[in-house]
Scaffold this motif. Structure first.
Motif, PDB file in Angstrom:
ATOM      1  N   PHE A 154      22.852 -73.295  28.720  1.00  0.00           N
ATOM      2  CA  PHE A 154      23.194 -71.871  28.566  1.00  0.00           C
ATOM      3  C   PHE A 154      24.148 -71.628  27.387  1.00  0.00           C
ATOM      4  O   PHE A 154      23.827 -70.836  26.499  1.00  0.00           O
ATOM      5  N   THR A 160      34.487 -79.343  36.720  1.00  0.00           N
ATOM      6  CA  THR A 160      35.227 -78.678  35.653  1.00  0.00           C
ATOM      7  C   THR A 160      34.372 -78.528  34.410  1.00  0.00           C
ATOM      8  O   THR A 160      34.364 -77.466  33.764  1.00  0.00           O
ATOM      9  N   GLN A 184      31.103 -78.340  34.163  1.00  0.00           N
ATOM     10  CA  GLN A 184      30.105 -77.288  34.369  1.00  0.00           C
ATOM     11  C   GLN A 184      30.706 -75.900  34.192  1.00  0.00           C
ATOM     12  O   GLN A 184      30.176 -75.065  33.454  1.00  0.00           O
ATOM     13  N   ALA A 185      31.841 -75.680  34.891  1.00  0.00           N
ATOM     14  CA  ALA A 185      32.440 -74.356  34.834  1.00  0.00           C
ATOM     15  C   ALA A 185      32.887 -74.035  33.418  1.00  0.00           C
ATOM     16  O   ALA A 185      32.724 -72.909  32.938  1.00  0.00           O
ATOM     17  N   PHE A 186      33.412 -75.040  32.711  1.00  0.00           N
ATOM     18  CA  PHE A 186      33.880 -74.784  31.357  1.00  0.00           C
ATOM     19  C   PHE A 186      32.704 -74.491  30.424  1.00  0.00           C
ATOM     20  O   PHE A 186      32.795 -73.604  29.558  1.00  0.00           O
ATOM     21  N   LEU A 198      29.907 -73.067  31.252  1.00  0.00           N
ATOM     22  CA  LEU A 198      29.478 -71.698  31.522  1.00  0.00           C
ATOM     23  C   LEU A 198      30.462 -70.694  30.940  1.00  0.00           C
ATOM     24  O   LEU A 198      30.067 -69.644  30.425  1.00  0.00           O
ATOM     25  N   ALA A 199      31.775 -71.039  31.005  1.00  0.00           N
ATOM     26  CA  ALA A 199      32.779 -70.145  30.425  1.00  0.00           C
ATOM     27  C   ALA A 199      32.568 -70.024  28.926  1.00  0.00           C
ATOM     28  O   ALA A 199      32.703 -68.938  28.351  1.00  0.00           O
ATOM     29  N   CYS A 200      32.219 -71.137  28.260  1.00  0.00           N
ATOM     30  CA  CYS A 200      31.944 -71.080  26.822  1.00  0.00           C
ATOM     31  C   CYS A 200      30.746 -70.179  26.564  1.00  0.00           C
ATOM     32  O   CYS A 200      30.741 -69.396  25.606  1.00  0.00           O
ATOM     33  N   ALA A 213      29.850 -67.648  28.363  1.00  0.00           N
ATOM     34  CA  ALA A 213      30.332 -66.274  28.513  1.00  0.00           C
ATOM     35  C   ALA A 213      31.089 -65.834  27.268  1.00  0.00           C
ATOM     36  O   ALA A 213      30.967 -64.690  26.816  1.00  0.00           O
ATOM     37  N   LEU A 214      31.865 -66.765  26.689  1.00  0.00           N
ATOM     38  CA  LEU A 214      32.623 -66.437  25.477  1.00  0.00           C
ATOM     39  C   LEU A 214      31.670 -66.100  24.333  1.00  0.00           C
ATOM     40  O   LEU A 214      31.842 -65.095  23.637  1.00  0.00           O
TER      41      LEU A 214
END
Lengths: 294, 319
Positions: free
Chosen positions: B78, B127, B129-131, B133-135, B137-138
């Motif tokens: 993603f 961590t 995975q979540a990071f 996905l956060a990237c 989103a960024l």
């Protein structure tokens, strides 16, 4: 609800750091974000410590997918988002407690169920966005990536009360839960209700997942559960110190993340929060790398 | 994701969708109606390629119990795609570059043994995975204004697949499957019994790294159809279903690919005639197959157990 890029009309930190802080305190949506965010983070940190200790990170992953589907199911049915979010998370958490999860759970079963849950979520998303009530197409993205600057007063109060309740519950069951997590056999021999604790704990994880979905979104809440707890486990081997440290790191990440997102409106708050938490975890790994006892 | 000419065709179809794409329940004419639209032909071709690749790689992935790694690779695609859109390069490049890089990182990470180490390892994976996905989103937020594109990246879309994309998918699938065929025998050996394989001089670690890279390619391909979050539907479900139905390797491998193809074709076909997303149908058909297979196996066990209880001595004495 606000856009992903943060709330509209964010003022820059023109008046220096102190002026910026005064500005934060004067804006209601920022006050809500800081207070509700801190309580949600504390709950996630405390619960996350036990999630990591009990090797139930994959369960947390499951609940984050359920949170998305639950929230959108409620929106599609025209109900309040919070009802679907908390209802779905708690129900699925209790169902998983009944079925039993842990290291030996079959990961293909869990994976298949998650993938289907998300598929259902997209169905509800389409139903919602094509219905007359859901003209706004961003709600799906908001549930996935969080809208902490978009919390209304009512949501902020509800989330704060629930998160504070989770913290209190963890403090109350902390000792027996720790015992049961480390050695279930000895704990049950000492007349600790291990089964009941399992169920209660997973219920608390479900509530926390629902609350954290509001703050950082369904896809990113796993980071808020796992990163502070992982860092705390690296930094100390003493269980209660680790638990409080985990909660503290989570609160620090959310505050630092919110300040960063406030200072640089181009960065979405969910990203800055997760980036801070990941940075702290990396720092903890680097600090303990050269042979120091954990 | 949506190329200009096809977006036009798909847009026309969408605009006329509520009236025109109604199934007549005459299978031949329905399929003919579906194939009249070039974007649907592209989607079916892409779906076929993806289903074969996903089935083949997924079969080994389930056998090797690496579905958490597959999940991570899928999620990483993603931010890869979102970053590619932000930089203005081809989305396919974004998918492949990032998933292959992530596969190499996972392969390089040391395997830890023991309960405590394992719990901290799962914290790391969570961590990461979540990071990732956060990237994503960024990148989306930095790019701004393609919110509908986000749901396509996450949950898939069959509307905008171009013939160029189909060619890229085909080339990648041929390379991936050829490499898999090349290492299939030693990989199977190393999967079933790594210690004996290592003793016989099979390079177990190297094979594992090559397999992860191939798996990365497969997730990159699958994500372009099902989106980053629903890759599991084609990667895990067909393999898990087939391995529940039979224990014989060759048969279950063939069955996996057949189930993957059926799931993809059914999903695309039904999605064409309905207003709901293709990801929902693909996951639902895959999950239904999995549930049926599990019920079949449990039912078979129950029948056998009851038969044994009824004539205990005969069954025990038989061998």
């Amino acid at each position: 609800m606000t856009s992903l890029a943060g709330a509209p009309g964010l003022a820059s930190l023109a008046g220096g750091p102190l002026g910026g802080l005064a500005n934060i305190a004067s804006q209601p949506f920022l006050r809500y974000a800081f207070i509700a965010g801190a309580l949600i983070a504390a709950a996630s940190g405390l619960v996350g410590y036990f999630v990591v200790l009990r090797s139930q990170v994959f369960t947390g992953d499951a609940l984050s997918h359920v949170a998305f589907t639950g929230a959108l199911a409620a929106l599609a049915a025209g109900a309040d988002l919070l009802v679907g979010l908390y209802g779905a998370c708690v129900l699925v958490a209790l169902a998983m407690a009944a079925l039993g999860t842990g290291e030996h759970a079959d990961d293909t079963v869990i994976g298949s169920v998650f993938a289907w849950m998300l598929g259902l979520g997209t169905l509800f998303l389409t139903i919602y966005t094509t219905s007359p009530a859901g003209s706004e197409g961003t709600s799906g993205v908001n549930v996935l990536f969080g809208t902490i600057f978009g919390l209304s007063a009512g949501q902020a109060v509800a989330d704060s009360v629930i998160a504070a309740g989770v913290c209190a519950a963890i403090v109350v069951i902390g000792r027996p839960l720790l015992f049961a997590s480390i050695d279930a056999a000895v704990a049950s021999a000492r007349r600790i209700p291990v089964r009941l604790l399992d169920v209660v704990f997973l219920g608390l994880v479900g509530v926390t997942a629902a609350a954290a979905t509001q703050a950082v979104g369904a896809l990113l809440l796993l980071g808020l559960l796992a990163a502070p707890a992982g860092a705390a486990q690296r930094l100390t081997a003493r269980p209660f110190a680790g638990m409080w440290l985990s909660g503290g790191i989570a609160v620090a990440s959310i505050w630092a993340g919110l300040l960063l997102a406030y200072a640089a409106p181009a960065l979405p708050p969910s990203f800055t929060i997760l980036a801070t938490a990941t940075g702290i975890y990396l720092a903890a790994i680097a600090l303990t790398q050269n042979g120091r006892p954990r | 994701m949506v190329s200009a000419d096809l977006a036009g065709a798909a847009g026309r179809w969408l605009a006329s969708a509520p009236g025109s794409a109604v199934p007549t329940w005459n299978l031949v004419s329905d399929i003919r109606q579906m194939l009249m639209f070039p974007f649907m032909v592209h989607a079916l071709r892409a779906g076929t390629i993806v289903a074969v690749t996903a089935g083949a790689l997924g079969w080994f992935m389930v056998l090797r119990r690496q579905s958490f790694a597959g999940h991570t690779l899928a999620i990483v695609s993603f931010p890869g795609a979102a970053g590619a859109i932000l930089l203005g390069v081809s989305v396919s490049i974004g998918y492949f570059a990032v998933t292959i890089a992530a596969a190499l990182v996972i392969a390089a990470a040391p395997r830890s043994i023991g309960g405590r180490a394992r719990s901290s390892e799962s914290a790391i994976i969570g961590t990461v995975q979540a990071f990732a996905l956060a990237c994503g989103a960024l990148f989306v937020s930095l790019f701004g204004g393609f919110l509908n594109g986000v749901t396509d990246l996450l949950f898939g879309s069959f509307l905008g697949i171009s013939s160029g994309q189909v060619l890229v998918l085909l080339a990648a699938a041929v390379v991936t499957l050829a490499l898999l065929a090349l290492i299939a025998r030693p990989l199977f050996f190393a999967t079933v019994d790594p210690d004996v394989a290592a003793a016989r001089g099979v390079p177990v670690r190297l094979l594992s790294a090559v397999f992860l890279v191939l798996l990365g390619c497969a997730t990159a391909e699958v994500s372009q159809i099902t989106g980053a979050l629903l890759v599991f539907a084609l990667l895990v479900m067909p393999a898990a279903t087939a391995q529940r139905l039979t224990a014989r390797p060759a048969l279950s491998f063939t069955l996996t690919i057949a189930i993957a193809l059926a799931t993809a074709w059914l999903g695309l076909g039904v999605a064409f005639f309905s207003a709901y997303p293709v990801g929902f149908y693909i996951t639902t058909f895959g999950f239904a197959g999995f549930v049926l297979a599990s019920a079949w196996r449990e039912g078979g066990r129950l029948v056998r157990r009851r038969a044994r209880r009824r004539t205990p001595s005969a069954v025990v004495a038989a061998p």
